[in-house]
Write a protein that holds these residues in place. Structure first.
Motif, PDB file in Angstrom:
ATOM      1  N   ASP A 163       0.858  -1.183   0.000  1.00 13.70           N
ATOM      2  CA  ASP A 163       0.000   0.000   0.000  1.00 13.70           C
ATOM      3  C   ASP A 163       0.892   1.230   0.000  1.00 13.70           C
ATOM      4  O   ASP A 163       1.481   1.589   1.008  1.00 13.70           O
ATOM      5  N   ARG A 164       1.010   1.877  -1.154  1.00 11.41           N
ATOM      6  CA  ARG A 164       1.930   3.004  -1.313  1.00 11.41           C
ATOM      7  C   ARG A 164       1.552   4.183  -0.417  1.00 11.41           C
ATOM      8  O   ARG A 164       2.348   5.069  -0.197  1.00 11.41           O
ATOM      9  N   LYS A 165       0.292   4.209   0.093  1.00  9.40           N
ATOM     10  CA  LYS A 165      -0.091   5.288   0.996  1.00  9.40           C
ATOM     11  C   LYS A 165       0.547   5.093   2.367  1.00  9.40           C
ATOM     12  O   LYS A 165       0.762   6.043   3.091  1.00  9.40           O
ATOM     13  N   LEU A 166       0.811   3.833   2.733  1.00  4.66           N
ATOM     14  CA  LEU A 166       1.401   3.542   4.032  1.00  4.66           C
ATOM     15  C   LEU A 166       2.923   3.586   4.000  1.00  4.66           C
ATOM     16  O   LEU A 166       3.553   3.812   5.014  1.00  4.66           O
ATOM     17  N   PHE A 167       3.474   3.336   2.855  1.00  7.70           N
ATOM     18  CA  PHE A 167       4.917   3.124   2.800  1.00  7.70           C
ATOM     19  C   PHE A 167       5.458   3.612   1.475  1.00  7.70           C
ATOM     20  O   PHE A 167       4.986   3.208   0.425  1.00  7.70           O
ATOM     21  N   LYS A 168       6.409   4.489   1.529  1.00 11.03           N
ATOM     22  CA  LYS A 168       7.058   4.942   0.310  1.00 11.03           C
ATOM     23  C   LYS A 168       8.498   4.455   0.355  1.00 11.03           C
ATOM     24  O   LYS A 168       9.310   4.974   1.127  1.00 11.03           O
ATOM     25  N   PRO A 169       8.826   3.446  -0.439  1.00 13.04           N
ATOM     26  CA  PRO A 169      10.174   2.884  -0.383  1.00 13.04           C
ATOM     27  C   PRO A 169      11.234   3.905  -0.767  1.00 13.04           C
ATOM     28  O   PRO A 169      11.007   4.798  -1.579  1.00 13.04           O
ATOM     29  N   ILE A 170      12.393   3.753  -0.171  1.00 16.46           N
ATOM     30  CA  ILE A 170      13.536   4.587  -0.519  1.00 16.46           C
ATOM     31  C   ILE A 170      14.088   4.072  -1.844  1.00 16.46           C
ATOM     32  O   ILE A 170      14.256   2.872  -2.029  1.00 16.46           O
ATOM     33  N   LYS A 171      14.338   4.954  -2.750  1.00 11.55           N
ATOM     34  CA  LYS A 171      14.891   4.573  -4.051  1.00 11.55           C
ATOM     35  C   LYS A 171      16.413   4.502  -3.964  1.00 11.55           C
ATOM     36  O   LYS A 171      17.046   5.341  -3.332  1.00 11.55           O
ATOM     37  N   VAL A 172      16.961   3.499  -4.590  1.00 14.27           N
ATOM     38  CA  VAL A 172      18.405   3.304  -4.621  1.00 14.27           C
ATOM     39  C   VAL A 172      18.822   3.211  -6.082  1.00 14.27           C
ATOM     40  O   VAL A 172      18.220   2.478  -6.865  1.00 14.27           O
ATOM     41  N   SER A 173      19.820   3.961  -6.442  1.00 16.94           N
ATOM     42  CA  SER A 173      20.325   3.927  -7.811  1.00 16.94           C
ATOM     43  C   SER A 173      21.270   2.737  -7.969  1.00 16.94           C
ATOM     44  O   SER A 173      22.181   2.542  -7.164  1.00 16.94           O
ATOM     45  N   VAL A 174      21.010   1.923  -8.989  1.00 17.18           N
ATOM     46  CA  VAL A 174      21.865   0.766  -9.273  1.00 17.18           C
ATOM     47  C   VAL A 174      22.228   0.759 -10.748  1.00 17.18           C
ATOM     48  O   VAL A 174      21.539   1.344 -11.573  1.00 17.18           O
ATOM     49  N   THR A 175      23.290   0.088 -11.045  1.00 17.47           N
ATOM     50  CA  THR A 175      23.677  -0.115 -12.438  1.00 17.47           C
ATOM     51  C   THR A 175      23.638  -1.605 -12.698  1.00 17.47           C
ATOM     52  O   THR A 175      24.204  -2.390 -11.940  1.00 17.47           O
ATOM     53  N   CYS A 176      22.926  -1.997 -13.742  1.00 17.17           N
ATOM     54  CA  CYS A 176      22.875  -3.413 -14.102  1.00 17.17           C
ATOM     55  C   CYS A 176      22.769  -3.522 -15.620  1.00 17.17           C
ATOM     56  O   CYS A 176      22.375  -2.586 -16.300  1.00 17.17           O
ATOM     57  N   LYS A 177      23.128  -4.674 -16.117  1.00 13.89           N
ATOM     58  CA  LYS A 177      23.038  -4.913 -17.559  1.00 13.89           C
ATOM     59  C   LYS A 177      21.838  -5.819 -17.817  1.00 13.89           C
ATOM     60  O   LYS A 177      21.709  -6.882 -17.218  1.00 13.89           O
ATOM     61  N   GLN A 222       8.603   0.095 -24.662  1.00 12.03           N
ATOM     62  CA  GLN A 222       7.529   0.224 -25.660  1.00 12.03           C
ATOM     63  C   GLN A 222       6.262   0.823 -25.055  1.00 12.03           C
ATOM     64  O   GLN A 222       5.429   1.356 -25.776  1.00 12.03           O
ATOM     65  N   GLY A 223       6.144   0.772 -23.742  1.00 10.78           N
ATOM     66  CA  GLY A 223       4.993   1.390 -23.073  1.00 10.78           C
ATOM     67  C   GLY A 223       5.168   2.880 -22.877  1.00 10.78           C
ATOM     68  O   GLY A 223       4.311   3.537 -22.316  1.00 10.78           O
ATOM     69  N   GLY A 224       6.290   3.421 -23.332  1.00 12.80           N
ATOM     70  CA  GLY A 224       6.540   4.855 -23.203  1.00 12.80           C
ATOM     71  C   GLY A 224       7.220   5.194 -21.895  1.00 12.80           C
ATOM     72  O   GLY A 224       7.859   4.349 -21.264  1.00 12.80           O
ATOM     73  N   LYS A 225       7.059   6.433 -21.492  1.00 14.29           N
ATOM     74  CA  LYS A 225       7.705   6.943 -20.288  1.00 14.29           C
ATOM     75  C   LYS A 225       7.299   6.096 -19.074  1.00 14.29           C
ATOM     76  O   LYS A 225       6.172   5.641 -18.978  1.00 14.29           O
ATOM     77  N   GLY A 226       8.237   5.889 -18.170  1.00 12.75           N
ATOM     78  CA  GLY A 226       7.932   5.146 -16.957  1.00 12.75           C
ATOM     79  C   GLY A 226       8.406   3.709 -16.982  1.00 12.75           C
ATOM     80  O   GLY A 226       7.938   2.883 -16.204  1.00 12.75           O
ATOM     81  N   GLN A 252      11.181   2.407 -15.990  1.00 10.13           N
ATOM     82  CA  GLN A 252      11.833   1.996 -14.741  1.00 10.13           C
ATOM     83  C   GLN A 252      10.797   1.671 -13.669  1.00 10.13           C
ATOM     84  O   GLN A 252      10.962   0.729 -12.900  1.00 10.13           O
ATOM     85  N   THR A 253       9.718   2.430 -13.638  1.00 11.81           N
ATOM     86  CA  THR A 253       8.625   2.150 -12.709  1.00 11.81           C
ATOM     87  C   THR A 253       7.988   0.803 -13.030  1.00 11.81           C
ATOM     88  O   THR A 253       7.670   0.027 -12.133  1.00 11.81           O
ATOM     89  N   ARG A 254       7.810   0.515 -14.325  1.00 11.74           N
ATOM     90  CA  ARG A 254       7.253  -0.789 -14.726  1.00 11.74           C
ATOM     91  C   ARG A 254       8.180  -1.922 -14.305  1.00 11.74           C
ATOM     92  O   ARG A 254       7.730  -2.946 -13.795  1.00 11.74           O
ATOM     93  N   LEU A 255       9.476  -1.747 -14.502  1.00  8.66           N
ATOM     94  CA  LEU A 255      10.443  -2.760 -14.097  1.00  8.66           C
ATOM     95  C   LEU A 255      10.375  -2.977 -12.584  1.00  8.66           C
ATOM     96  O   LEU A 255      10.358  -4.114 -12.104  1.00  8.66           O
ATOM     97  N   LEU A 314       9.369  -6.480 -10.630  1.00  6.88           N
ATOM     98  CA  LEU A 314      10.252  -7.077  -9.622  1.00  6.88           C
ATOM     99  C   LEU A 314       9.552  -7.202  -8.272  1.00  6.88           C
ATOM    100  O   LEU A 314       9.718  -8.188  -7.563  1.00  6.88           O
ATOM    101  N   ARG A 315       8.738  -6.203  -7.917  1.00 11.51           N
ATOM    102  CA  ARG A 315       8.011  -6.257  -6.659  1.00 11.51           C
ATOM    103  C   ARG A 315       7.023  -7.423  -6.658  1.00 11.51           C
ATOM    104  O   ARG A 315       6.887  -8.140  -5.668  1.00 11.51           O
ATOM    105  N   LYS A 316       6.308  -7.614  -7.773  1.00  5.35           N
ATOM    106  CA  LYS A 316       5.354  -8.733  -7.860  1.00  5.35           C
ATOM    107  C   LYS A 316       6.059 -10.072  -7.703  1.00  5.35           C
ATOM    108  O   LYS A 316       5.579 -10.971  -7.020  1.00  5.35           O
TER     109      LYS A 316
END
Length: 95
Positions: free
Chosen positions: A49-63, A74-78, A80-83, A87-89
């Protein structure tokens, strides 16, 4: 009755006297009868529930494979959010 709403920025300041009144209240004098009991925490994950918890974002580099990145973009902007959502699911399914 008029509804009053505040934001964190517009909350009125609480005086020291008001805090003293709150501190003076005994736990057993607080009426909790309208609060639903919550005992089963086995399926409670605050990050669901994103209203209860906003995760801290961490910058990573991966291939990643180029076709995966193309598919995400192909879904356009966003993409990284889709990825992150994918991963969360997978993470929640693995619990």
């Amino acid at each position: 009755m008029r509804t009053v709403s505040y934001t964190i920025q517009t909350l009125p300041k609480v005086s020291k006297e008001e805090w003293k009144k709150v501190d003076a209240i005994k736990d057993e004098d607080i009426d909790c009868s309208e609060i639903q009991e919550f005992n089963d925490t086995s399926n409670f994950h605050p990050w669901q529930d994103r209203k209860l918890f906003k995760p801290i974002k961490v910058s990573v580099t991966c291939k990643l494979d180029a076709d995966i990145v193309a598919w995400l973009k192909q879904g356009g902007k966003g993409y990284q959010t889709r990825l992150n959502s994918i991963l969360r699911k997978v993470m929640l399914h693995a619990l």
